[in-house]
Every structure is written in structure tokens, then in C-alpha cells.
Design a protein around this motif. Structure first.
Motif, PDB file in Angstrom:
ATOM      1  N   LEU A 198       0.843  -1.206   0.000  1.00 15.43           N
ATOM      2  CA  LEU A 198       0.000   0.000   0.000  1.00 15.43           C
ATOM      3  C   LEU A 198       0.876   1.253   0.000  1.00 15.43           C
ATOM      4  CD1 LEU A 198      -3.047   0.489   0.044  1.00 15.43           C
ATOM      5  CD2 LEU A 198      -2.922   0.704   2.529  1.00 15.43           C
ATOM      6  N   ALA A 199       1.919   1.215   0.829  1.00 24.53           N
ATOM      7  CA  ALA A 199       2.818   2.371   0.912  1.00 24.53           C
ATOM      8  C   ALA A 199       3.502   2.616  -0.432  1.00 24.53           C
ATOM      9  CB  ALA A 199       3.851   2.148   2.009  1.00 24.53           C
ATOM     10  N   ALA A 200       3.800   1.535  -1.171  1.00 22.28           N
ATOM     11  CA  ALA A 200       4.487   1.663  -2.461  1.00 22.28           C
ATOM     12  C   ALA A 200       3.487   1.842  -3.605  1.00 22.28           C
ATOM     13  CB  ALA A 200       5.335   0.423  -2.708  1.00 22.28           C
ATOM     14  N   ASN A 201       2.215   1.966  -3.236  1.00 24.14           N
ATOM     15  CA  ASN A 201       1.163   2.150  -4.241  1.00 24.14           C
ATOM     16  C   ASN A 201       1.085   0.959  -5.209  1.00 24.14           C
ATOM     17  OD1 ASN A 201      -0.934   3.607  -5.044  1.00 24.14           O
ATOM     18  ND2 ASN A 201       0.247   5.425  -5.656  1.00 24.14           N
ATOM     19  N   ASN A 202       1.441  -0.208  -4.723  1.00 23.14           N
ATOM     20  CA  ASN A 202       1.449  -1.399  -5.567  1.00 23.14           C
ATOM     21  C   ASN A 202       0.154  -2.192  -5.349  1.00 23.14           C
ATOM     22  OD1 ASN A 202       1.911  -3.758  -6.910  1.00 23.14           O
ATOM     23  ND2 ASN A 202       3.994  -4.063  -6.133  1.00 23.14           N
ATOM     24  N   LEU A 203      -0.885  -1.765  -6.058  1.00 24.28           N
ATOM     25  CA  LEU A 203      -2.205  -2.362  -5.861  1.00 24.28           C
ATOM     26  C   LEU A 203      -2.285  -3.775  -6.419  1.00 24.28           C
ATOM     27  CD1 LEU A 203      -5.128  -0.987  -4.896  1.00 24.28           C
ATOM     28  CD2 LEU A 203      -2.998   0.228  -4.632  1.00 24.28           C
ATOM     29  N   THR A 204      -1.422  -4.080  -7.369  1.00 20.45           N
ATOM     30  CA  THR A 204      -1.413  -5.446  -7.918  1.00 20.45           C
ATOM     31  C   THR A 204      -0.992  -6.417  -6.822  1.00 20.45           C
ATOM     32  OG1 THR A 204      -0.734  -4.447  -9.978  1.00 20.45           O
ATOM     33  CG2 THR A 204      -0.539  -6.839  -9.835  1.00 20.45           C
ATOM     34  N   GLU A 205       0.065  -6.063  -6.105  1.00 18.23           N
ATOM     35  CA  GLU A 205       0.540  -6.914  -5.012  1.00 18.23           C
ATOM     36  C   GLU A 205      -0.492  -6.942  -3.876  1.00 18.23           C
ATOM     37  OE1 GLU A 205       2.619  -9.080  -4.416  1.00 18.23           O
ATOM     38  OE2 GLU A 205       3.239  -9.033  -2.305  1.00 18.23           O
ATOM     39  N   PHE A 206      -1.065  -5.804  -3.573  1.00 19.87           N
ATOM     40  CA  PHE A 206      -2.079  -5.752  -2.517  1.00 19.87           C
ATOM     41  C   PHE A 206      -3.233  -6.690  -2.874  1.00 19.87           C
ATOM     42  CE2 PHE A 206      -5.408  -4.147   0.195  1.00 19.87           C
ATOM     43  CZ  PHE A 206      -4.729  -3.763   1.344  1.00 19.87           C
ATOM     44  N   GLY A 207      -3.643  -6.640  -4.132  1.00 21.62           N
ATOM     45  CA  GLY A 207      -4.741  -7.491  -4.603  1.00 21.62           C
ATOM     46  C   GLY A 207      -4.392  -8.969  -4.518  1.00 21.62           C
ATOM     47  N   ARG A 208      -3.161  -9.310  -4.863  1.00 22.16           N
ATOM     48  CA  ARG A 208      -2.721 -10.709  -4.773  1.00 22.16           C
ATOM     49  C   ARG A 208      -2.834 -11.197  -3.326  1.00 22.16           C
ATOM     50  NH1 ARG A 208       1.268 -13.706  -3.123  1.00 22.16           N
ATOM     51  NH2 ARG A 208       2.533 -12.002  -2.289  1.00 22.16           N
ATOM     52  N   LEU A 209      -2.441 -10.334  -2.396  1.00 26.59           N
ATOM     53  CA  LEU A 209      -2.503 -10.714  -0.979  1.00 26.59           C
ATOM     54  C   LEU A 209      -3.957 -10.871  -0.518  1.00 26.59           C
ATOM     55  CD1 LEU A 209       0.355  -8.312   0.125  1.00 26.59           C
ATOM     56  CD2 LEU A 209       0.421 -10.822   0.321  1.00 26.59           C
ATOM     57  N   MET A 210      -4.841 -10.043  -1.063  1.00 20.46           N
ATOM     58  CA  MET A 210      -6.272 -10.188  -0.714  1.00 20.46           C
ATOM     59  C   MET A 210      -6.792 -11.552  -1.158  1.00 20.46           C
ATOM     60  SD  MET A 210      -7.833  -6.478  -1.750  1.00 20.46           S
ATOM     61  CE  MET A 210      -9.493  -6.677  -1.125  1.00 20.46           C
ATOM     62  N   TYR A 211      -6.460 -11.932  -2.376  1.00 18.18           N
ATOM     63  CA  TYR A 211      -6.908 -13.242  -2.875  1.00 18.18           C
ATOM     64  C   TYR A 211      -6.317 -14.370  -2.015  1.00 18.18           C
ATOM     65  CZ  TYR A 211      -8.926 -11.281  -7.186  1.00 18.18           C
ATOM     66  OH  TYR A 211      -9.696 -10.600  -8.090  1.00 18.18           O
ATOM     67  N   ALA A 212      -5.043 -14.229  -1.665  1.00 16.35           N
ATOM     68  CA  ALA A 212      -4.402 -15.275  -0.853  1.00 16.35           C
ATOM     69  C   ALA A 212      -5.080 -15.359   0.518  1.00 16.35           C
ATOM     70  CB  ALA A 212      -2.911 -14.967  -0.694  1.00 16.35           C
ATOM     71  N   SER A 213      -5.449 -14.211   1.053  1.00 16.54           N
ATOM     72  CA  SER A 213      -6.148 -14.175   2.344  1.00 16.54           C
ATOM     73  C   SER A 213      -7.482 -14.921   2.224  1.00 16.54           C
ATOM     74  CB  SER A 213      -6.373 -12.714   2.743  1.00 16.54           C
ATOM     75  OG  SER A 213      -7.292 -12.619   3.792  1.00 16.54           O
ATOM     76  N   HIS A 214      -8.186 -14.649   1.152  1.00 19.32           N
ATOM     77  CA  HIS A 214      -9.494 -15.320   0.985  1.00 19.32           C
ATOM     78  C   HIS A 214      -9.322 -16.835   0.873  1.00 19.32           C
ATOM     79  CE1 HIS A 214     -13.739 -15.712   0.166  1.00 19.32           C
ATOM     80  NE2 HIS A 214     -13.379 -16.677  -0.638  1.00 19.32           N
ATOM     81  N   ASP A 215      -8.384 -17.264   0.071  1.00 21.20           N
ATOM     82  CA  ASP A 215      -8.182 -18.708  -0.119  1.00 21.20           C
ATOM     83  C   ASP A 215      -7.889 -19.389   1.220  1.00 21.20           C
ATOM     84  OD1 ASP A 215      -8.545 -18.189  -2.762  1.00 21.20           O
ATOM     85  OD2 ASP A 215      -6.455 -18.481  -3.371  1.00 21.20           O
ATOM     86  N   SER A 216      -7.089 -18.719   2.035  1.00 20.06           N
ATOM     87  CA  SER A 216      -6.718 -19.288   3.324  1.00 20.06           C
ATOM     88  C   SER A 216      -7.922 -19.327   4.280  1.00 20.06           C
ATOM     89  CB  SER A 216      -5.576 -18.435   3.898  1.00 20.06           C
ATOM     90  OG  SER A 216      -5.271 -18.827   5.191  1.00 20.06           O
ATOM     91  N   LEU A 217      -8.742 -18.298   4.248  1.00 22.44           N
ATOM     92  CA  LEU A 217      -9.950 -18.280   5.095  1.00 22.44           C
ATOM     93  C   LEU A 217     -10.936 -19.356   4.649  1.00 22.44           C
ATOM     94  CD1 LEU A 217     -10.167 -14.432   5.240  1.00 22.44           C
ATOM     95  CD2 LEU A 217     -10.090 -15.884   7.280  1.00 22.44           C
ATOM     96  N   ARG A 218     -10.916 -19.641   3.346  1.00 21.77           N
ATOM     97  CA  ARG A 218     -11.806 -20.675   2.795  1.00 21.77           C
ATOM     98  C   ARG A 218     -11.292 -22.076   3.150  1.00 21.77           C
ATOM     99  NH1 ARG A 218     -11.083 -20.401  -3.137  1.00 21.77           N
ATOM    100  NH2 ARG A 218      -9.280 -21.613  -2.513  1.00 21.77           N
ATOM    101  N   ASP A 219      -9.988 -22.310   2.916  1.00 22.28           N
ATOM    102  CA  ASP A 219      -9.475 -23.681   3.004  1.00 22.28           C
ATOM    103  C   ASP A 219      -8.924 -24.048   4.385  1.00 22.28           C
ATOM    104  OD1 ASP A 219     -10.090 -23.789   0.332  1.00 22.28           O
ATOM    105  OD2 ASP A 219      -8.048 -23.321  -0.322  1.00 22.28           O
ATOM    106  N   LEU A 220      -8.235 -23.108   5.022  1.00 18.87           N
ATOM    107  CA  LEU A 220      -7.589 -23.450   6.298  1.00 18.87           C
ATOM    108  C   LEU A 220      -8.440 -23.048   7.504  1.00 18.87           C
ATOM    109  CD1 LEU A 220      -3.908 -22.332   5.538  1.00 18.87           C
ATOM    110  CD2 LEU A 220      -4.865 -24.641   5.462  1.00 18.87           C
ATOM    111  N   TYR A 221      -9.061 -21.872   7.416  1.00 20.58           N
ATOM    112  CA  TYR A 221      -9.830 -21.391   8.571  1.00 20.58           C
ATOM    113  C   TYR A 221     -11.302 -21.789   8.478  1.00 20.58           C
ATOM    114  CZ  TYR A 221      -9.399 -18.702  12.829  1.00 20.58           C
ATOM    115  OH  TYR A 221      -9.320 -18.343  14.157  1.00 20.58           O
ATOM    116  N   GLU A 222     -11.721 -22.109   7.239  1.00 21.87           N
ATOM    117  CA  GLU A 222     -13.088 -22.594   6.978  1.00 21.87           C
ATOM    118  C   GLU A 222     -14.180 -21.698   7.556  1.00 21.87           C
ATOM    119  OE1 GLU A 222     -13.230 -27.179   6.485  1.00 21.87           O
ATOM    120  OE2 GLU A 222     -11.939 -26.808   8.225  1.00 21.87           O
TER     121      GLU A 222
END
Ligand code: GLA
Length: 384
Positions: A284-308
Motif C-alpha cells: 500500500l505504501a508503495a502504491n502497488n495495488l497489484t501486489e495488494f490485490g494478490r494478498l487479498m486473494y491469498a487471504s481469501h483462499d486461506s480463510l476458505r481452506d484453512l480457517y473454513e
């Protein structure tokens, strides 16, 4: 809104409101199921919230009315209050109980609440009503609590009066939120920084799945318990107070201490998610929204598969988002089990996104979501 509510207050109570207060709801950009594990979260206050209008009465009673619900409560000013069924008024009642137990002398008050946060949508309508009540009582009865004290009172109401073992993120975000800023909050030390939300050419879309959140509270408490079990097992060899005291690499060396696979998955989510928040802050500080977005998707996948804690409704929104070139990232936000997802959508493509995600979701789930373009607003304050 203000004038309409003032009129409503007069209609109900036959006298004008003397004071008005407002507390927002929140979305969490990243760092989910982290707050009760002592890690980093990145919520922001939104412009939807809870309005409270008040006037004193001479009848020595508290009256709770809401324009959202027909149910209401009238209860004498007394030394002790108990949760009364499942009614919405338990949230402000719990706050009153807390002030009374803190030795504050309260007197009769007529209250009217109105909220424009969709209830049960995971945007923290409960933290919002708790914090607006605590803020109002603090001023009206000169209780001189700091804003952080009010946050802690609101959390304690949720934990001890309502019975949900939530962390501090929601109450903190709705109290300390700032317009156009995200809060980088360390849930262990409660140190925070308000950082520019810097979404560039993107807007924050909030997609309410409109799925009723059944069983959410018991499942939530179950996750809290599972994390406590994981921590206890890691503490056999590690001198830590919270799961988030270690990073992913350290966890890899000690994960064998956790005997149950499900519990291990929960801990893996928490520790990796905490690391993701650190990366997200840099992005966010580097204004890199592509990377921020990738992390959002990774967060969702983990909440779906690991945290259920996701579900087919939240997954459908994120599945669609992944196919849309105008979306940088998307994930569920809040506790899960229904509720809302968020997506970073190109401003100029918002209407197109709205139509397409609505169609995809409706075809798949059988009813429509509600899609908003959210504005990041200020925390609790005086309305008039
Ligand atoms: C709910 C709780 C928060 C937090 C989130 C998950 O909103 O109230 O304390 O745990 O879920 O991140």
C-alpha cells in the motif's frame, strides 16, 4: 437524515432530541481472524453507521427505541442489568450496565437509534451501536473515559454481556477511524497508524452476499477456542503470548507440537495471514495495488481452506472477481459465514462490475447480492 430522525424522535417522545451522535461500521482490508491472536489488522471505518438521538427524562427510566425494529425496551434506572432475550437493545443495555458497574451515576434517558449498516452483514453493526452508546453516555454523564477506554468497554460488552468472544478490531476501527485512511493496528500493543488508503484509480466495492449469518456466533467462538488450543501446544516449547508472536518460518519448525490437523490449519492461517498484513502494508505504501490485490486473494483462499469461515456465497463473489480484469483483488471481510466481501475495482468500471458480479452471483446462488461503492469515513463523533 438528521432532520428526519429529529422529527421521528419528537413523534415518539413528544419532545425534541437534545443530542445526536454517530458511529460508523467498518470493513477490514486484510488481517482476518487475527485480532484475538495479537497480530496486525488493517480496517477502515465506512460512511454507513449507527445514529443515536437522546434526551433526558424525569421518569428515571431508560427507553430504547429504534427505527429499524419494532421491538423496544423500557427499564428503570437500577444497579444491575441482565441480557434480555436476543433483542437489539441488549447492546446499549450492556454498555449501560458497564457504566453503572464502573461507579457512574446515570439518570433517565430517552434514546432513538437508527442504523444504515445492513444488519448481520459483517460490517460491525454491533460494534457501531456499542461504541455510539458508550461515546454518548461518556459525554452525557461526564464519565471522562478516554476513547480507548470506550473501545475496551464496548469489547467487554460484546464478550461478557452478549457472549461473543470477539477481538478488539471492530470497536477500535469504528472509534478511531479516519476519513480516507486505513488503520494499521497492532492488536497486542494497541499501537496504530492511520495510513493513506491510497487506492489509486480503484474504489472499494462492498458486496453483501445477503446470506443470513446463522450459527455465526457459535462457530466464531469455536475458532477462538481452536486458536487457544494451538497456542497452548506451541507454548510447550515457545515462550509466546499470542499466535502472532511468531512468523511463518518459526511456525514451520514447531508446528509438529500441534496434534490435531484442523487446529494446525487454523494456526497456519493465522500466522501466514499476519505475515500477509505486513506485506500488504508495504504494498500500500508503495502504491502497488497489484501486489495488494494478490494478498487479498491469498487471504481469501486461506480463510476458505484453512480457517473454513467462508461459504459458497462469499466464494462466488471472489471467484467472479478473479475473472474481471478491472478488479485488483477481493476477499471476504469480517468474521465470515456469510456477510460481505470487498473488492478493489477500477473506478471507471464500477457499474460494469456491479452488473456482472450481480449476474454471476444470482445465477449461481439463486438470489441477488447488494453491491455498494464504499467511502472511508471518520470514527465515532457528535452529530449535533
Ligand atoms: C468479527 C470480530 C472481530 C474479528 C473479525 C475477524 O468481526 O468482531 O473481532 O475477529 O470478526 O477478523
Amino acid at each position: 437524515m438528521k432532520d428526519q430522525l429529529k422529527q421521528e424522535f419528537t413523534n415518539i417522545y413528544n419532545k425534541p432530541a437534545q443530542n445526536g451522535w454517530f458511529s460508523p461500521g467498518r470493513v477490514n482490508l486484510i488481517g482476518e481472524h487475527i485480532d484475538y491472536n495479537g497480530g496486525l489488522v488493517m480496517p477502515c471505518a465506512i460512511t454507513f453507521g449507527t445514529y443515536l438521538l437522546t434526551a433526558p427524562n424525569e421518569d428515571n427510566v431508560f427507553r430504547f427505541r429504534s427505527t429499524n425494529f419494532d421491538t423496544y425496551l423500557e427499564i428503570p434506572v437500577q444497579a444491575d442489568y441482565k441480557k434480555d432475550g436476543e433483542g437489539w437493545f441488549n447492546y446499549p443495555l450492556g454498555v449501560i450496565e458497564h457504566f453503572v458497574k464502573g461507579g457512574h451515576k446515570l439518570s433517565g434517558l430517552d434514546m432513538l437509534f437508527y442504523g444504515d449498516i445492513p444488519i448481520g452483514s459483517g460490517l460491525s453493526s454491533s460494534a457501531s451501536i456499542e461504541v455510539v452508546t458508550a461515546f454518548a453516555l461518556n459525554k452525557l454523564f461526564n464519565a471522562t473515559y478516554s476513547k480507548l477506554d470506550l473501545v475496551k468497554i464496548a469489547k467487554s460488552v460484546e464478550n461478557n454481556f452478549i457472549g461473543v468472544n470477539c477481538g478488539i478490531m471492530d470497536q477500535f476501527a469504528v472509534a478511531f477511524g479516519e476519513k480516507d485512511k486505513a488503520l494499521m493496528l497492532n492488536c497486542d500493543t494497541l499501537e496504530y497508524q492511520a495510513v493513506d488508503s491510497n487506492l489509486g484509480e480503484h474504489v472499494l466495492a462492498v458486496i453483501n452476499t445477503n446470506k443470513p449469518r446463522k450459527l455465526a456466533e457459535s462457530k466464531y467462538n469455536e475458532r477462538v477456542q481452536e486458536c487457544a488450543t494451538a497456542l497452548k501446544q506451541l507454548q510447550q516449547l515457545l515462550d509466546i503470548n499470542n499466535l502472532c508472536d511468531i512468523d511463518t518460518d518459526t511456525f514451520k519448525q514447531y508446528q509438529h507440537l500441534i496434534t490435531d490437523e484442523t487446529v494446525k490449519n487454523r494456526a497456519t492461517h493465522v500466522i501466514e495471514e499476519n505475515d500477509r498484513v505486513k506485506l500488504a502494508a508495504k504494498a500500500l505504501a508503495a502504491n502497488n495495488l497489484t501486489e495488494f490485490g494478490r494478498l487479498m486473494y491469498a487471504s481469501h483462499d486461506s480463510l476458505r481452506d484453512l480457517y473454513e469461515v467462508s461459504g459458497k456465497e462469499l466464494d462466488a463473489v471472489v471467484e467472479y472477481a478473479k475473472t474481471d480484469k478491472n478488479v485488483a483483488g477481493a476477499r471476504m471481510t469480517g468474521a465470515g459465514f456469510g456477510g460481505c466481501a470487498i473488492a478493489l475495482v477500477k473506478v471507471k468500471a464500477f457499474d460494469e462490475f456491479n452488473a456482472a458480479v450481480t449476474k454471476y452471483y444470482t445465477d449461481k446462488i439463486g438470489y441477488a447480492p447488494s453491491v455498494y461503492s464504499s467511502l472511508i469515513g471518520d470514527g465515532v463523533g457528535i452529530l449535533f
